[in-house]
Design a protein around this motif. Structure first.
Motif, PDB file in Angstrom:
ATOM      1  N   ILE A   1      -1.283  -7.204   1.470  1.00 13.63           N
ATOM      2  CA  ILE A   1      -2.647  -7.003   0.960  1.00 13.63           C
ATOM      3  C   ILE A   1      -3.566  -6.539   2.086  1.00 13.63           C
ATOM      4  CG2 ILE A   1      -4.631  -8.196  -0.005  1.00 13.63           C
ATOM      5  CD1 ILE A   1      -2.684  -9.951  -1.546  1.00 13.63           C
ATOM      6  N   ILE A   2      -3.406  -7.152   3.296  1.00 12.89           N
ATOM      7  CA  ILE A   2      -4.277  -6.778   4.418  1.00 12.89           C
ATOM      8  C   ILE A   2      -4.070  -5.306   4.770  1.00 12.89           C
ATOM      9  CG2 ILE A   2      -4.622  -7.116   6.896  1.00 12.89           C
ATOM     10  CD1 ILE A   2      -4.152 -10.098   6.407  1.00 12.89           C
ATOM     11  N   ILE A   3      -2.803  -4.846   4.775  1.00 16.46           N
ATOM     12  CA  ILE A   3      -2.539  -3.448   5.125  1.00 16.46           C
ATOM     13  C   ILE A   3      -3.139  -2.520   4.068  1.00 16.46           C
ATOM     14  CG2 ILE A   3      -0.677  -1.766   5.303  1.00 16.46           C
ATOM     15  CD1 ILE A   3       0.898  -3.977   6.756  1.00 16.46           C
ATOM     16  N   ARG A   4      -3.036  -2.928   2.793  1.00 11.80           N
ATOM     17  CA  ARG A   4      -3.642  -2.135   1.720  1.00 11.80           C
ATOM     18  C   ARG A   4      -5.160  -2.062   1.879  1.00 11.80           C
ATOM     19  NH1 ARG A   4      -0.757   1.002  -1.992  1.00 11.80           N
ATOM     20  NH2 ARG A   4      -2.287   1.626  -3.532  1.00 11.80           N
TER      21      ARG A   4
ATOM     22  N   TYR B   1      -6.836  -2.408   4.634  1.00 13.61           N
ATOM     23  CA  TYR B   1      -7.161  -1.588   5.802  1.00 13.61           C
ATOM     24  C   TYR B   1      -7.109  -0.115   5.461  1.00 13.61           C
ATOM     25  CZ  TYR B   1      -6.897   0.501  10.381  1.00 13.61           C
ATOM     26  OH  TYR B   1      -7.137   1.280  11.471  1.00 13.61           O
ATOM     27  N   ARG B   2      -6.120   0.278   4.628  1.00 18.71           N
ATOM     28  CA  ARG B   2      -6.001   1.685   4.265  1.00 18.71           C
ATOM     29  C   ARG B   2      -7.206   2.146   3.452  1.00 18.71           C
ATOM     30  NH1 ARG B   2      -0.392   1.991   1.798  1.00 18.71           N
ATOM     31  NH2 ARG B   2       0.731   1.566   3.721  1.00 18.71           N
TER      32      ARG B   2
ATOM     33  N   LYS C   1     -10.675   0.977   5.912  1.00 16.65           N
ATOM     34  CA  LYS C   1     -10.575   1.287   7.339  1.00 16.65           C
ATOM     35  C   LYS C   1     -11.072   0.147   8.221  1.00 16.65           C
ATOM     36  CE  LYS C   1      -8.931   5.290   6.545  1.00 16.65           C
ATOM     37  NZ  LYS C   1      -7.520   5.119   6.239  1.00 16.65           N
TER      38      LYS C   1
ATOM     39  N   ILE D   1     -10.618  -4.532   8.639  1.00 15.32           N
ATOM     40  CA  ILE D   1     -10.200  -5.799   8.026  1.00 15.32           C
ATOM     41  C   ILE D   1     -11.191  -6.891   8.360  1.00 15.32           C
ATOM     42  CG2 ILE D   1      -7.730  -5.334   7.798  1.00 15.32           C
ATOM     43  CD1 ILE D   1      -7.344  -6.832  10.426  1.00 15.32           C
TER      44      ILE D   1
END
Lengths: 167, 99
Positions: free
Chosen positions: B78-81, B83-84, B87, B89
């Motif tokens: 979820i964190i990577i999503r 961030y995408r 841009k 977190i």
């Protein structure tokens, strides 16, 4: 001797936990998390739970911290931020944390630990037999949960295939 | 023989530190570290009691470790999503659900 080792490992765990709380560098925090987990693992060994200690090292230190470091590296722009981060709500955080800690310690000091009936400490054989007899349902559920989490994580984090094909 | 109270006190301190990390830090990965710390502090209690009250405490601790592993995988996805999409977190800046 055992007491000295126990208290020094507990001290190491707590000090590195405080380091996570106060450091501004996310990577340093991840490394301090490893020290904290290793200190907690030593406490497991003192409580005669060797299997859990090995599991803790393999899963937490070998798996979870590596995943977290991957997460840190994937969510920082290369060369710009230097993994810096700040903190907010310091006063409220301190109030809530100290309040929760004093409540927990007050409750712990009220517990009458002498009333626990001693049935002896379980060895690793008892753990293995238990997983295949009395605890087989949670064991299988844990297996399904891990599979679901794996697929879910891949689906959530993976690139959207349709969008990339259209481009 | 170390008294059980001392395990419990160490666990209470670690839990409070984890809670403080979750409340004060704004980096999502650090918040996740705080949650892991709190789960681990709860585990100490189970292990400490299992040396007197028998093996069930160790089963609880084992399943807590499994849940923590599953949780950290999904949370990092979820964190990577996030961030995408945003841009960043920083949890204070992630405050809208749709575009």
């Amino acid at each position: 001797m055992t007491e000295i080792l126990f208290y020094s490992f507990a001290f190491i765990a707590i000090i590195s936990a405080f380091f996570i709380l106060f450091t501004n560098n996310v990577l340093h925090a991840a490394l301090a998390l490893i020290i904290t987990f290793l200190g907690v693992t030593a406490l497991y060994v003192f409580a005669h739970a060797e299997f859990l200690a090995v599991t803790q090292i393999m899963i937490y230190v070998g798996g979870i911290v590596v995943l977290i470091i991957f997460g840190v590296m994937l969510t920082n722009k290369a060369g710009t931020s230097h993994y810096k981060t700040g903190s907010t709500h310091r006063f409220m955080g301190a109030v809530v944390a100290i309040g929760a800690m004093s409540m927990l310690i007050y409750g712990i000091l009220k517990i009458n630990f002498k009333a626990i009936e001693r049935v002896g400490q379980g060895g690793i054989e008892e753990l293995g037999v238990g997983l295949m007899t009395g605890y087989v349902l949670p064991f299988e559920l844990a297996a399904i949960l891990l599979l679901v989490a794996l697929i879910g994580a891949a689906v959530i984090a993976g690139q959207d295939l349709k969008n990339t094909e259209n481009k | 023989m170390i008294p059980i109270e001392h395990y419990y006190l160490v666990s209470a301190v670690l839990f409070a530190i984890g809670l403080a990390i979750v409340i004060t830090r704004r980096n999502a990965v650090l918040v996740l570290m705080g949650i892991e710390l709190m789960l681990n502090a709860a585990n100490i209690n189970f292990i400490a009691i299992s040396q007197h009250a028998g093996v069930p405490g160790q089963f609880f601790a084992l399943f807590v470790i499994v849940i923590a592993a599953a949780e950290v995988a999904v949370a990092l996805a979820i964190i990577i999503r996030v961030y995408r999409h945003f841009k960043t977190i920083n949890l204070d800046e992630v405050n809208e659900i749709k575009d």
